[in-house]
Design a protein around this motif. Structure first.
Motif, PDB file in Angstrom:
ATOM      1  N   PRO A 275       0.816  -1.261  -0.143  1.00 25.67           N
ATOM      2  CA  PRO A 275       0.029   0.014   0.038  1.00 25.67           C
ATOM      3  C   PRO A 275       0.902   1.234  -0.019  1.00 25.67           C
ATOM      4  N   PHE A 276       0.511   2.084  -0.683  1.00 26.16           N
ATOM      5  CA  PHE A 276       1.264   3.510  -0.797  1.00 26.16           C
ATOM      6  C   PHE A 276       0.368   4.712  -0.518  1.00 26.16           C
ATOM      7  N   TRP A 277      -0.822   4.275  -0.457  1.00 27.24           N
ATOM      8  CA  TRP A 277      -1.659   5.628  -0.052  1.00 27.24           C
ATOM      9  C   TRP A 277      -3.223   5.083   0.699  1.00 27.24           C
ATOM     10  N   THR A 278      -3.608   5.864   1.440  1.00 25.23           N
ATOM     11  CA  THR A 278      -4.987   5.565   1.834  1.00 25.23           C
ATOM     12  C   THR A 278      -5.571   6.667   2.391  1.00 25.23           C
ATOM     13  N   GLU A 279      -6.993   6.479   2.565  1.00 27.97           N
ATOM     14  CA  GLU A 279      -7.865   7.497   3.107  1.00 27.97           C
ATOM     15  C   GLU A 279      -8.897   6.909   3.978  1.00 27.97           C
ATOM     16  N   VAL A 280      -9.040   7.397   5.304  1.00 33.01           N
ATOM     17  CA  VAL A 280      -9.922   6.844   6.005  1.00 33.01           C
ATOM     18  C   VAL A 280     -11.346   7.752   5.980  1.00 33.01           C
ATOM     19  N   ARG A 281     -12.191   7.001   5.694  1.00 34.33           N
ATOM     20  CA  ARG A 281     -13.634   7.549   5.529  1.00 34.33           C
ATOM     21  C   ARG A 281     -14.388   7.790   7.022  1.00 34.33           C
ATOM     22  N   LEU A 282     -14.302   8.901   7.701  1.00 37.56           N
ATOM     23  CA  LEU A 282     -14.959   9.062   8.759  1.00 37.56           C
ATOM     24  C   LEU A 282     -16.262   9.147   8.795  1.00 37.56           C
ATOM     25  N   PHE A 283     -16.909   9.535   7.870  1.00 43.89           N
ATOM     26  CA  PHE A 283     -18.481   9.675   7.804  1.00 43.89           C
ATOM     27  C   PHE A 283     -19.051   8.307   7.425  1.00 43.89           C
ATOM     28  N   PHE A 284     -18.418   7.086   7.586  1.00 40.82           N
ATOM     29  CA  PHE A 284     -18.800   5.680   7.719  1.00 40.82           C
ATOM     30  C   PHE A 284     -18.281   5.186   8.800  1.00 40.82           C
ATOM     31  N   TYR A 285     -17.950   6.043   9.846  1.00 42.29           N
ATOM     32  CA  TYR A 285     -17.553   5.484  11.163  1.00 42.29           C
ATOM     33  C   TYR A 285     -16.475   4.597  11.111  1.00 42.29           C
TER      34      TYR A 285
END
Length: 312
Positions: A275-285
């Motif tokens: 993995p070279f990039w990620t985002e955590v989607r806070l609006f989906f808890y």
């Protein structure tokens, strides 16, 4: 003319020398699919450095599991939010610690729909560039930017819940797209009574006559676990290189345990994905997160200058 008539052997030698000189001086054209950008002599060193950084993170992950476990079965995905405040979430164990050896850019809409891509410039002029996108849902800003940023990439879209790509695809680029209202699965279900029809990646590649995919996007709402397990396990066990260069994957973790997720993730790593990039989607808890992976095994165009069409 007199010299040639009197000395035929000499004339033959002169002709052979001229033909050889013309052959050596003739411009060389790379085979279809070959990397047309200038060779990058520093690329192997950057890839080696990225591998070393990721190996260091693997050691740190083991330490974090021992700290909060001490075994994977004792680690929770999301500890209860009671005093003392939770010291971690599952995503802390799986950072996007691999360094893309090229530029990284977000393609597509901000928020849901866009994806992070490593080294689009590497396929910008590639004559046989191939992109597969699973999960369209009438939003094709990612695919539209792939088309806008490349000269030859063909985009194959799959989604049984819609009938076409989204409106973001400009009419001038439609000829480079191919849409099919079928889904991706761990086994083929394409018989007369199957609705929706589902196929493995291997089957779809065979139907399209493809040996290699440059960019693969998968957003299939939780089915990525079963699908990728079937796809990746043979490569993880055999050491063969995966048939794609990089993967944009949305991971949905709502019904998993930490130990089960760790085992699945380690299979991805064993197959060569980093993995070279990620985002955590806070609006989906916190229960879903998009990741971007490079395939570090073989000679794909993102990690090697010797990539040729058909190699993997």
């Amino acid at each position: 003319m007199a010299v040639c008539t009197r000395h035929p052997r000499y004339a033959a030698l002169v002709a052979a020398a001229l033909l050889t000189a013309l052959f050596l001086l003739a411009p060389r054209h790379p085979p279809p699919g070959a990397l047309r950008a200038p060779l990058d002599p520093a690329l192997p060193a950057r890839v080696a450095r990225a591998n070393a950084i990721y190996d260091k993170m693997l050691v740190a992950r083991e330490g974090l599991i021992k700290k909060f476990g001490p075994t994977p079965k004792a680690v929770e995905l999301f500890p209860p939010d009671v005093p003392p405040w939770p010291p971690y979430t599952v995503w802390d164990f799986f950072p996007a610690a691999y360094n893309c050896p090229h530029e990284v850019e977000r393609l597509g809409a901000l928020g849901d729909g866009g994806k992070w891509v490593c080294g689009l410039s590497r396929v910008a002029q590639k004559a046989d560039c191939v992109v597969y996108s699973f999960g369209i849902n009438l939003e094709s800003s990612f695919e539209a930017e792939i088309l806008a940023g490349t000269a030859h990439c063909a985009v194959y879209g799959y989604d049984f819940s819609v009938k076409s790509f989204g409106p973001e695809i400009p009419p001038a680029q439609v000829h480079r797209t191919h849409f099919h209202a079928v889904g991706l699965a761990g086994e083929d279900k394409g018989g007369e009574g199957d609705d929706p029809k589902m196929y493995t990646l291997e089957t779809l590649m065979r139907q399209n006559g493809h040996a290699h995919i440059d960019i693969l996007k998968i957003d299939i709402e939780g089915w990525e676990f079963e699908t990728l397990t079937t796809l990746l396990r043979p490569y993880a066990q055999s050491g063969r290189a995966l048939p794609f260069g990089q993967l944009q994957l949305e991971i949905h973790i709502w019904d998993k345990t930490f130990a089960g997720f760790l085992e699945w993730w380690e299979m991805l790593e064993a197959a060569g994905l980093r993995p070279f990039w990620t985002e955590v989607r806070l609006f989906f808890y916190y229960v879903l997160s998009p990741y971007s992976f490079l395939n570090v095994r073989g000679n794909n165009i993102f990690i090697s200058d010797v990539f040729l069409s058909g190699q993997s």
